[in-house]
Design a protein around this motif. Structure first.
Motif, PDB file in Angstrom:
ATOM      1  N   ALA A 190       4.378  -2.620  -0.058  1.00 15.54           N
ATOM      2  CA  ALA A 190       3.803  -1.265   0.471  1.00 15.54           C
ATOM      3  C   ALA A 190       2.773  -0.641   1.315  1.00 15.54           C
ATOM      4  O   ALA A 190       2.427  -0.433   1.828  1.00 15.54           O
ATOM      5  N   ILE A 191       2.029  -1.401   0.582  1.00 17.48           N
ATOM      6  CA  ILE A 191      -0.038  -1.262   1.552  1.00 17.48           C
ATOM      7  C   ILE A 191       0.362  -2.177   1.686  1.00 17.48           C
ATOM      8  O   ILE A 191      -0.456  -2.007   3.232  1.00 17.48           O
ATOM      9  N   TYR A 193       3.040  -2.941   4.501  1.00 16.06           N
ATOM     10  CA  TYR A 193       4.013  -1.854   5.805  1.00 16.06           C
ATOM     11  C   TYR A 193       3.150  -0.913   5.827  1.00 16.06           C
ATOM     12  O   TYR A 193       2.621  -0.647   7.368  1.00 16.06           O
ATOM     13  N   LEU A 194       2.317  -0.293   5.278  1.00 16.68           N
ATOM     14  CA  LEU A 194       1.490   0.660   5.493  1.00 16.68           C
ATOM     15  C   LEU A 194       0.412   0.134   6.546  1.00 16.68           C
ATOM     16  O   LEU A 194      -0.320   0.807   7.623  1.00 16.68           O
ATOM     17  N   VAL A 295      10.379  -0.486  -1.137  1.00 19.54           N
ATOM     18  CA  VAL A 295       8.767  -0.622  -1.364  1.00 19.54           C
ATOM     19  C   VAL A 295       8.710   0.349  -0.405  1.00 19.54           C
ATOM     20  O   VAL A 295       7.630   1.227  -0.435  1.00 19.54           O
ATOM     21  N   TYR A 296       9.741   1.352   0.665  1.00 17.10           N
ATOM     22  CA  TYR A 296       9.205   2.202   1.878  1.00 17.10           C
ATOM     23  C   TYR A 296       9.549   3.553   1.141  1.00 17.10           C
ATOM     24  O   TYR A 296       8.343   4.053   1.473  1.00 17.10           O
ATOM     25  N   ALA A 299       5.946   3.190  -0.340  1.00 16.89           N
ATOM     26  CA  ALA A 299       4.686   3.688   0.545  1.00 16.89           C
ATOM     27  C   ALA A 299       5.481   4.336   1.601  1.00 16.89           C
ATOM     28  O   ALA A 299       3.742   5.528   2.052  1.00 16.89           O
ATOM     29  N   ASN A 300       5.987   5.785   1.561  1.00 17.23           N
ATOM     30  CA  ASN A 300       6.342   6.519   2.221  1.00 17.23           C
ATOM     31  C   ASN A 300       5.478   7.902   1.130  1.00 17.23           C
ATOM     32  O   ASN A 300       5.218   8.803   1.442  1.00 17.23           O
TER      33      ASN A 300
END
Length: 347
Positions: A190-191, A193-194, A295-296, A299-300
């Motif tokens: 997640a991190i 992706y960000l 994950v998304y 992350a969001n």
């Protein structure tokens, strides 16, 4: 003086910490408490009796003889599968002694251990579960649900009132054992992706030991995340003062006190929506709940927290009220001592 045996595995764990906390409190209330570990003492605690064994049957017989010799007024046994072997030891002792079984997690009962748990129900006077989720799970194993009571664990809230260390980049933290249960990899991704897709300035600090740590370390290196994600050493307090947001990515829990500790340190929280967790994190009140292994979604929601200071402050305020009401240490002590008096003195 009434005598109590407090029995737990000798491996460091949340259940062991709670067992020792309760034991120490009972000692201050005039009870003689004998602390017993199974097989080993992997702690720095003194005055512990260790029932060493060559096999499970040896433990059952040895503990049964110890029970027969000490003749306690009450046995408190913590954790799976220690409770099964302790009840068999009580049966072997042939003594009529009251027993409290404290269940700390939504354990994965095998068919054989489920069968034993059902058969040994008659040796259990009370089941104390650390959350409603744990209670529901234990009842599904086929025990007498009328014996089940929920007592939430508690923490010394004042100990976690710590000033934050100044830092320039929004920092997320997670403290947990590295294992399949604790899903650090979803948080790492997640991190990632960000940082890579959303171009966010954000850091992640992880802390813990365990079997999946090397896998996580390898992923961080191979994907050039070293600048943004670090695994640090120390204890919870060392990490929490460096963070703006605490995350618990997990697949299952009993009652994760680390969330209460994060609340007490005035840190907003995101956690996965699983039993035990969702009794502490009330979505959009004491924090945010996210989908398991997503994950998304994670992350969001991290991004949502990062961009909304007012939201974070509101969660911190609501959390402070919530833990003081439900998860303070003295409340836990009072609930246990009332139940123990009822068991021993039939009050």
């Amino acid at each position: 003086m009434k005598k109590i045996l407090s029995i737990v595995s000798g491996n460091p764990s949340g259940s062991l910490n709670i067992a020792i906390d309760i034991s120490n409190y009972l000692k201050t209330q005039g009870y003689e408490v004998i602390d017993i570990f199974r097989k080993y003492n992997n702690t720095d605690l003194k005055g512990i009796i260790v029932i060493k064994d060559r096999c499970t049957l040896d433990y059952i017989i040895s503990l049964g003889k110890f029970i027969r010799n000490t003749k306690p007024d009450l046995i408190i046994v913590h954790g799976y599968s220690t409770h099964i072997w302790t009840k068999l030891a009580l049966a072997y002792s042939k003594l009529n002694i009251k027993l409290i079984h404290v269940e700390h997690n939504t354990e994965k009962y095998t068919p054989f251990r489920r069968y034993l748990t059902q058969k040994l129900d008659k040796y259990t006077n009370k089941y104390i579960c650390v959350s409603k989720g744990v209670a529901n799970h234990l009842i599904k194993q086929g025990i007498d649900k009328s014996k089940v009571q929920v007592i939430y664990n508690g923490i010394d809230i004042k100990k976690f009132d710590l000033p934050k260390e100044p830092h320039n980049i929004f920092t997320v933290g997670m403290v947990a054992r590295f294992s399949k249960q604790k899903d650090q990899m979803t948080l790492i991704k997640a991190i990632e992706y960000l940082v890579k897709e959303k171009k966010e300035k954000i850091n992640l600090l992880l802390m813990g030991v365990g079997k999946t740590r090397k896998k996580c370390e390898k992923y961080i290196i191979e994907n050039n995340l070293n600048e943004h994600i670090k695994i640090i050493e120390g204890n919870f307090k060392d990490l929490i003062v460096k963070t703006d947001l605490f995350v618990l990515a997990t697949h299952y829990e009993g009652l994760p006190l680390v969330l209460c500790e994060a609340m007490a340190s005035h840190t907003p929280i995101i956690a996965t929506n699983v039993p035990g967790v969702n009794e502490i994190i009330i979505n959009n009140k004491t924090g945010l709940l996210v989908k398991e292994n997503d994950v998304y979604d994670l992350a969001n929601n991290i991004l949502k927290m990062k961009k909304d200071l007012v939201l974070r402050k509101n969660f911190v305020h609501q959390s402070d009220i919530f833990i003081n009401k439900n998860f303070n240490l003295q409340l836990m002590y009072n609930n246990y001592i009332n139940k123990i008096k009822e068991m021993i003195y039939n009050e």
